[in-house]
Design a protein around this motif. Structure first.
Motif, PDB file in Angstrom:
ATOM      1  N   MET A 153       1.118  -1.299  -0.065  1.00 36.63           N
ATOM      2  CA  MET A 153       0.074   0.077  -0.019  1.00 36.63           C
ATOM      3  C   MET A 153       1.030   1.352   0.142  1.00 36.63           C
ATOM      4  N   SER A 156       2.693   1.975  -3.362  1.00 38.32           N
ATOM      5  CA  SER A 156       2.108   2.213  -4.512  1.00 38.32           C
ATOM      6  C   SER A 156       1.844   3.714  -4.361  1.00 38.32           C
ATOM      7  N   ASP A 316       3.212  10.428   6.781  1.00 38.31           N
ATOM      8  CA  ASP A 316       2.420  12.028   6.527  1.00 38.31           C
ATOM      9  C   ASP A 316       3.439  13.056   5.922  1.00 38.31           C
ATOM     10  N   ARG A 320       3.253  14.882   2.328  1.00 37.42           N
ATOM     11  CA  ARG A 320       3.175  16.292   2.424  1.00 37.42           C
ATOM     12  C   ARG A 320       4.404  16.837   1.546  1.00 37.42           C
TER      13      ARG A 320
ATOM     14  N   PHE B  71      -4.680  -0.978  -6.352  1.00 37.61           N
ATOM     15  CA  PHE B  71      -4.639  -0.479  -5.100  1.00 37.61           C
ATOM     16  C   PHE B  71      -6.031  -0.692  -4.610  1.00 37.61           C
ATOM     17  N   GLN B 178      -1.717  18.094  11.803  1.00 36.04           N
ATOM     18  CA  GLN B 178      -0.164  18.382  11.843  1.00 36.04           C
ATOM     19  C   GLN B 178       0.286  19.780  11.605  1.00 36.04           C
ATOM     20  N   PRO B 180       3.406  21.401  10.705  1.00 41.39           N
ATOM     21  CA  PRO B 180       4.855  21.253  10.330  1.00 41.39           C
ATOM     22  C   PRO B 180       5.708  22.227  10.922  1.00 41.39           C
ATOM     23  N   GLN B 183       6.280  21.894  14.497  1.00 40.50           N
ATOM     24  CA  GLN B 183       7.037  20.996  14.752  1.00 40.50           C
ATOM     25  C   GLN B 183       8.599  21.168  14.510  1.00 40.50           C
TER      26      GLN B 183
END
Lengths: 348, 205
Positions: A153, A156, A316, A320, B71, B178, B180, B183
């Motif tokens: 997963m 891909s 994540d 991003r 997928f 989040q 960033p 962080q």
């Protein structure tokens, strides 16, 4: 090479076939040997950055370590889990390994020394590298096990994300070189910077593209810090968990083959390929393929260096970086590069 | 000679893998056969000299679309017994669909036997430009003669993309996003404190 075999009195078809097979062997065998050597180099670089000694027992300086490992896995038994989908389970490592070798067909090793001088060379590389994900996804699914499936997963999603930005980066290079042919792209870099430096990297518009290409190619080949698909702290060994012996070794070879290919692309697209780094008559005494190998070796050192020093990304953060930073920035640079080239009358 | 062999190889494999795509029991196998069909279709494109289209076929369909298919299909939890249970119920609908396809095939073959349509003579703009690779030729046509169609296609895709995002986007209050920048800008001094409590006394945090 076809002309040489024709000179021996063979008809064209036979000469062409023999010369193509020779060309394939001349590329595939050194690449496999190089893969064995870079695995050693990778472990050595990694060890010295961690103040260890690395492999040092087999052969002088441990240089034969990879071959010893190869012999070891060759003699092991291939274990196929009883719940696995047998056919696909065995096809997956073959796909990974084959795809890693296929793309080398269009890399120019010297002016004229190229196996397939096709005019969509760069698109061919994109097409082949997009196939690489299937080996991993099929391996993960056919193992019929939880961790390999998670890894599939991740792989891909990760490879699709970074292919997009790689595509835009390549568009910038193609615009500047005005061709998809890798030989033409290398020739376009001849005397690119002030008529003295060979390589697209010295342009202020293409240097950021080079940095992004390097990072994207690490994500594309699942090297640290983007090795989320085989993150051992979360997924045991990812898609390779159920594999043993030669099937495992094929994944290993394919992975390093892909890394070398990305280094070769990096050298060909941004560092002038088989051209010497700067325009000096004396540097042309060294044959082009040696320059290419030196540039690939430099690229690989950067890959090992990053692997040894940068901690692994969170998933994540990886997404991003791919979608929210690389995609818009590379799109912006497509505009900037094409605008600059239009303004300076590059296409006239 | 070699072209004929390659054509029959690619064509046979395309038809064969297309047939297995709909015959395979396991949907994941279906998708993999579909990928093989795409791949062989790309081979056929190369044979007629359309290498740009062939590469795009592999990049777009094999590299992106089929990965997404795989997928989704991989994550389906399929009960094969249940899948075949509705056979009698769905038989009339399936039969009707099969009949329509058969009728179309018969009409298609009949029309083909009757001879090709006369489409009029192509004007200069659609004729292949001599001395250009077909990548450049496609570009030249797309950005001149077919500019509006090309841009319309782009706008339709953009609208579809925005539509998909709007339809699936939902605000959830219970998720902590989040940040960033905060962080990254956090320093060790803010995150840790050094206390030296006396023996037997706890610390309050």
């Amino acid at each position: 090479m076809t002309a040489f075999f024709q000179g021996l009195g063979l008809p064209f078809a036979a000469a062409w076939t023999i010369s193509t097979i020779c060309g394939i062997l001349l590329i595939a065998l050194p690449v496999m040997l190089a893969v064995a050597m870079v695995i050693y180099v990778d472990r050595k670089v990694w060890a010295s950055m961690a103040l260890r000694r690395g492999p040092n027992v087999v052969g002088p300086f441990g240089i034969l370590q990879s071959f010893a490992d190869g012999l070891k896995v060759f003699l092991q038994e291939t274990i196929i889990p009883s719940a696995a989908n047998k056919g696909l389970f065995l096809i997956a490592p073959i796909i990974t390994f084959t795809v890693a070798l296929l793309a080398w067909a269009v890399i120019p090793f010297n002016s004229g020394a190229i196996l397939a001088d096709i005019n969509v060379g760069l698109l061919y590389i994109l097409a082949i590298s997009s196939l690489g994900v299937y080996g991993i996804v099929i391996a993960g699914w056919s193992s019929n096990s939880k961790y390999p499936f998670f890894s599939a997963m991740r792989a891909s999603a990760q490879m699709i994300s970074y292919e997009v930005s790689i595509g835009f980066i390549l568009v910038c290079v193609v615009l500047w070189a005005n061709s998809f042919n890798l030989n033409d792209i290398v020739k376009a870099q001849h005397g690119f910077g002030f008529g003295f430096i060979n390589g697209f990297w010295c342009s202020p518009l293409l240097f950021p593209m080079w940095v992004m290409f390097l990072i994207s190619s690490m994500a594309e080949t699942q090297r640290a810090p983007f090795d989320l698909t085989e993150a051992e702290s979360e997924l045991v060994a990812g898609y390779q968990t159920e594999y043993s012996s030669m099937a495992f070794a094929l994944f290993w070879l394919g992975e390093y083959g892909n890394v070398l290919l990305m280094c070769a692309l990096n050298a060909t697209l941004f560092w002038g390929g088989y051209l010497p780094p700067v325009e000096l008559a004396i540097l042309y005494l060294i044959p082009g393929w040696i320059w290419l190998i030196l540039k690939i070796a430099f690229g690989f050192f950067v890959f090992s260096w990053v692997k040894a020093t940068v901690p692994r990304y969170r998933y994540d953060q990886l997404m991003r970086l791919g979608w929210k930073i690389f995609l818009p920035v590379s799109l912006l640079f497509v505009f900037l590069v094409s605008g600059y080239l239009m303004a300076t009358g590059h296409f006239a | 000679m070699i072209q004929a062999i390659a054509f029959y190889l690619f064509a046979t494999l395309t038809i064969f893998s297309g047939a297995v795509t709909i015959l395979a029991r396991n949907p994941v196998h279906s998708v993999l056969w579909l990928i093989l069909a795409f791949f062989n279709a790309a081979g056929l494109m190369i044979l007629i000299g359309a290498e740009f289209i062939a590469m795009l076929l592999v990049i777009v369909y094999v590299g992106a679309v089929a990965v997404l298919f795989l997928f989704v299909v991989m994550m389906l939890d399929i009960d094969f017994a249940q899948l075949r249970a509705g056979f009698i119920k769905n038989f009339p609908l399936g039969f009707a669909l099969a009949f329509v396809f058969l009728a179309e095939l018969v009409m298609g073959v009949g029309a083909y036997k009757a001879g090709g349509l006369v489409l009029g003579t192509p004007d200069a703009a659609t004729a292949p430009v001599a001395g250009l690779s077909n990548t450049a030729a496609i570009g030249a046509l797309l950005y001149s003669r077919y500019l509006f169609l090309f841009e319309t296609a782009g706008i339709i895709l953009l609208v579809a993309m925005i539509g998909a995002i709007v339809l699936t986007h939902r605000q959830r209050g219970d998720v902590r996003g989040q940040k960033p920048s905060s962080q990254i800008s956090r320093r060790p001094e803010e995150a840790t404190i050094n206390l030296q409590p006396e023996v037997g006394k706890g610390v309050t945090l």
